[in-house]
Design an enzyme around this catalytic site. Structure first.
Site, PDB file in Angstrom:
ATOM      1  N   GLU A  70      32.313 -89.350 -12.029  1.00  0.00           N
ATOM      2  CA  GLU A  70      31.995 -90.544 -11.236  1.00  0.00           C
ATOM      3  C   GLU A  70      31.926 -90.323  -9.727  1.00  0.00           C
ATOM      4  O   GLU A  70      32.787 -90.810  -8.970  1.00  0.00           O
ATOM      5  CB  GLU A  70      32.998 -91.662 -11.563  1.00  0.00           C
ATOM      6  CG  GLU A  70      33.054 -92.007 -13.037  1.00  0.00           C
ATOM      7  CD  GLU A  70      33.939 -93.219 -13.348  1.00  0.00           C
ATOM      8  OE1 GLU A  70      34.723 -93.635 -12.485  1.00  0.00           O
ATOM      9  OE2 GLU A  70      33.819 -93.758 -14.461  1.00  0.00           O
ATOM     10  N   ASN A  87      29.497 -93.047 -18.096  1.00  0.00           N
ATOM     11  CA  ASN A  87      30.664 -93.926 -18.242  1.00  0.00           C
ATOM     12  C   ASN A  87      30.172 -95.351 -18.050  1.00  0.00           C
ATOM     13  O   ASN A  87      29.561 -95.667 -17.023  1.00  0.00           O
ATOM     14  CB  ASN A  87      31.727 -93.630 -17.173  1.00  0.00           C
ATOM     15  CG  ASN A  87      32.422 -92.296 -17.410  1.00  0.00           C
ATOM     16  OD1 ASN A  87      32.150 -91.603 -18.382  1.00  0.00           O
ATOM     17  ND2 ASN A  87      33.323 -91.946 -16.506  1.00  0.00           N
ATOM     18  N   GLU A 142      32.808 -92.130 -21.286  1.00  0.00           N
ATOM     19  CA  GLU A 142      33.882 -93.128 -21.207  1.00  0.00           C
ATOM     20  C   GLU A 142      33.308 -94.496 -21.541  1.00  0.00           C
ATOM     21  O   GLU A 142      32.222 -94.846 -21.079  1.00  0.00           O
ATOM     22  CB  GLU A 142      34.479 -93.246 -19.788  1.00  0.00           C
ATOM     23  CG  GLU A 142      35.434 -92.160 -19.396  1.00  0.00           C
ATOM     24  CD  GLU A 142      35.982 -92.338 -17.991  1.00  0.00           C
ATOM     25  OE1 GLU A 142      36.147 -93.491 -17.529  1.00  0.00           O
ATOM     26  OE2 GLU A 142      36.243 -91.308 -17.351  1.00  0.00           O
ATOM     27  N   ARG A 179      37.948 -85.157 -24.344  1.00  0.00           N
ATOM     28  CA  ARG A 179      37.562 -84.933 -22.949  1.00  0.00           C
ATOM     29  C   ARG A 179      38.798 -85.082 -22.070  1.00  0.00           C
ATOM     30  O   ARG A 179      39.439 -86.134 -22.081  1.00  0.00           O
ATOM     31  CB  ARG A 179      36.483 -85.945 -22.537  1.00  0.00           C
ATOM     32  CG  ARG A 179      36.179 -85.894 -21.062  1.00  0.00           C
ATOM     33  CD  ARG A 179      35.038 -86.829 -20.652  1.00  0.00           C
ATOM     34  NE  ARG A 179      34.861 -86.723 -19.215  1.00  0.00           N
ATOM     35  CZ  ARG A 179      34.971 -87.733 -18.355  1.00  0.00           C
ATOM     36  NH1 ARG A 179      35.175 -88.963 -18.780  1.00  0.00           N
ATOM     37  NH2 ARG A 179      34.854 -87.525 -17.070  1.00  0.00           N
ATOM     38  N   HIS A 215      38.392 -84.809 -11.620  1.00  0.00           N
ATOM     39  CA  HIS A 215      38.604 -86.236 -11.906  1.00  0.00           C
ATOM     40  C   HIS A 215      39.605 -86.739 -10.865  1.00  0.00           C
ATOM     41  O   HIS A 215      40.684 -87.223 -11.190  1.00  0.00           O
ATOM     42  CB  HIS A 215      39.093 -86.430 -13.343  1.00  0.00           C
ATOM     43  CG  HIS A 215      38.879 -87.808 -13.902  1.00  0.00           C
ATOM     44  ND1 HIS A 215      38.283 -88.055 -15.114  1.00  0.00           N
ATOM     45  CD2 HIS A 215      39.195 -89.027 -13.399  1.00  0.00           C
ATOM     46  CE1 HIS A 215      38.253 -89.370 -15.339  1.00  0.00           C
ATOM     47  NE2 HIS A 215      38.799 -89.981 -14.308  1.00  0.00           N
ATOM     48  N   TYR A 241      31.203 -99.498 -18.305  1.00  0.00           N
ATOM     49  CA  TYR A 241      32.235-100.535 -18.465  1.00  0.00           C
ATOM     50  C   TYR A 241      31.685-101.962 -18.406  1.00  0.00           C
ATOM     51  O   TYR A 241      32.084-102.809 -19.163  1.00  0.00           O
ATOM     52  CB  TYR A 241      33.333-100.349 -17.417  1.00  0.00           C
ATOM     53  CG  TYR A 241      34.187 -99.133 -17.726  1.00  0.00           C
ATOM     54  CD1 TYR A 241      35.200 -99.210 -18.675  1.00  0.00           C
ATOM     55  CD2 TYR A 241      33.944 -97.905 -17.131  1.00  0.00           C
ATOM     56  CE1 TYR A 241      35.975 -98.103 -19.003  1.00  0.00           C
ATOM     57  CE2 TYR A 241      34.711 -96.784 -17.458  1.00  0.00           C
ATOM     58  CZ  TYR A 241      35.720 -96.893 -18.395  1.00  0.00           C
ATOM     59  OH  TYR A 241      36.466 -95.796 -18.731  1.00  0.00           O
TER      60      TYR A 241
HETATM   61  C1  FCB Z   1      36.848 -94.973 -14.795  1.00  0.00           C
HETATM   62  C2  FCB Z   1      37.651 -93.716 -14.547  1.00  0.00           C
HETATM   63  C3  FCB Z   1      38.828 -93.552 -15.462  1.00  0.00           C
HETATM   64  C4  FCB Z   1      39.512 -94.858 -15.758  1.00  0.00           C
HETATM   65  C5  FCB Z   1      38.514 -95.902 -16.175  1.00  0.00           C
HETATM   66  C6  FCB Z   1      39.124 -97.228 -16.517  1.00  0.00           C
HETATM   67  O1  FCB Z   1      36.182 -95.332 -13.630  1.00  0.00           O
HETATM   68  O2  FCB Z   1      36.842 -92.572 -14.695  1.00  0.00           O
HETATM   69  O3  FCB Z   1      39.687 -92.594 -14.891  1.00  0.00           O
HETATM   70  O4  FCB Z   1      40.262 -95.238 -14.681  1.00  0.00           O
HETATM   71  O5  FCB Z   1      37.576 -96.091 -15.153  1.00  0.00           O
END
Ligand code: FCB
Length: 471
Positions: free
Chosen positions: A180, A315, A375, A91, A135, A317
């Protein structure tokens, strides 16, 4: 380079992983501004990140994406690296200012040529390209006209989507319109931590609306420009989606006010984007909460936004444990550190269960036909040892736990089609510059040398054990 004892143990564990479906995408993700460099090369125009990086105090240590990982010149080696890891998908994003240096108008052929070469090289390496159109590197010329806050951007984005997909639509069959929208709107226009560094709630919500509208405008164009009949495999159907970063909100206590804060958090971070995309319109509770800051919505907008998706990109985290805080900015929630929990160097809690919970929610509540984790990854303070090896045991553990969560969601019936680790390479981490390393491959910036970290080798072993095939 011989794997250390520790890694051998991990490789065994990767072969013990339960089976994923044979057509599963095992990939890595990057973004143009974070890796390409060559910011003034071959006619590329200025982006809002070029400008932001040059504004004192915005990016740590005054870092810029001018050189980054020099991927623009080294893409062939980077693809060879991916091939050596066995990835069957990649990607990446297109830099709008390489294609249309002024945002609209004259096309820069050298920009299109670069992505043309990139796609051909990927296909030759048996890697399926997943292309993100936006992006975050908006052409500065468009920002000067009002950027995402001005509705005219919707046509500009549609034009850009058309130019790119006319050129690549015969070989690219997986498109992601946006990365995002929450970050584009809230980090770029409310907290001001990201380009263009604005701080206005009404503008933020208008930006979010225009981003979603531009997504709705681009989807039919991407489909119309699909020429799968020319694809190597003949007839691979083109799929279009959008990627959102979702962050579950968990109340810090069971008090009414903390539960309300968690619900607000969910509305602000997740539902404000998910609901209109899924055809539910903006959530009522948040419309009431935002009051006069609510964006201008024209008749027909919500239908345009709700264009059916082929897949949803998630995505993930971390999660947010929140309590009510009326003095805090929107959404008036205070984020807590969780006692005893593990954190990455971003100060993000490591919470793999959140990934499984989100995937279940996306498929049960929102019923997206397919989902990719576009992600997922972690930053740690990596460094090469005296032998030039990068032992990133914490990232190995992170990936292991999160991929296990993905499998759990799959086993529970979610329509999961692939997983992309963020990121292939250490790279320019936005406002943090080069200070945060997310790669499964280490980049020594002064020499541009790449070193596959233990996590990269662990991921390769997992993919190999899964006998992943070209998609
Ligand atoms: C996300 C972004 C990516 C990167 C990660 C850590 O929010 O999409 O570009 O910065 O965080």
């Amino acid at each position: 380079m011989l794997p250390g004892k520790e890694l051998l143990i991990q490789e065994k564990m990767s072969s013990d992983f339960p089976r994923f479906p044979s057509g599963f995408a095992w990939g890595a993700a990057t973004a143009a501004y974070q890796i390409e460099g060559a910011a003034q090369t071959d006619g590329r125009g200025e982006s809002i990140w070029d400008r932001f990086c040059r504004t004192p105090g915005r990016v740590l240590d005054g870092d810029t994406g001018d050189v980054a990982c020099d991927h623009y010149h080294r893409y062939r080696d980077d693809i060879a690296l991916m091939q050596s890891l066995g990835l069957n998908a990649y990607r990446f994003s297109i830099a709008w200012p390489r294609i249309l240096p002024q945002g609209r108008g004259a096309v820069n052929p050298a920009g299109l040529d670069f992505y043309d070469r990139l796609v051909d090289s990927l296909l030759a390496a048996n890697s399926t390209p997943f292309v993100t159109l936006y992006h975050w590197d908006l052409p500065q010329a468009l920002q000067d006209e009002g950027g995402w806050a001005d509705r005219a951007i919707v046509d500009a984005f549609a034009h850009y989507a058309n130019v790119v997909s006319r050129r690549l639509g015969d070989r690219v069959h997986h498109w992601i319109t946006h990365n995002e929208p929450w970050c584009v709107s809230f980090l770029g226009h409310y907290t001001g931590e990201h380009a263009p560094g604005r701080r206005d709630l009404r503008e933020t919500l208008q930006v979010a609306h225009n981003v979603l509208l531009s997504h709705g405008a681009a989807v039919p164009i991407l489909r119309a420009n699909a020429r799968p009949e020319h694809s190597r495999k003949g007839g691979t159907r083109t799929r279009v989606g959008i990627t959102c970063n979702l962050t579950p909100g968990v109340p810090a206590s069971d008090s009414e006010s903390d539960m309300a804060a968690a619900r607000r958090w969910d509305g602000y971070f997740n539902r404000w984007f998910l609901d209109p995309l899924a055809g539910r319109g903006y959530p009522e509770d948040m419309l009431a909460y935002y009051g006069p800051a609510v964006p201008t919505i024209q008749p027909g907008d919500l239908d345009r936004i709700a264009v059916p998706l082929d897949f949803f990109g998630l995505n993930y985290y971390f999660r947010a444990v929140v309590s009510d805080d009326p003095a805090a900015p929107v959404p008036q929630a205070h984020q807590h550190r969780v006692e005893g929990a593990d954190y990455t160097v971003m100060d993000w809690e490591i919470y793999p269960d959140g990934l499984c919970e989100l995937l279940l929610r996306l498929s049960r509540e929102y019923r997206f036909p397919a989902i990719y984790v576009t992600e997922n990854g972690a930053a740690f303070a990596d460094g090469a040892d005296s032998e030039g090896v990068v032992h990133d045991a914490r990232r190995v553990a992170f990936l292991q736990a999160h991929i296990a969560a993905v499998h759990q969601a799959l086993a529970a019936g979610t329509p999961l089609a692939g997983y992309f680790v963020w990121s292939l390479l250490d790279n320019f981490e936005w406002a943090y510059g080069y200070a945060k390393r997310f790669g499964i491959v280490y980049v020594d910036y002064p020499t541009q040398r790449r070193i596959i970290k233990d996590s990269g080798r662990w991921y390769a072993a997992l993919i190999n054990a899964q006998r992943a095939r070209p998609l």
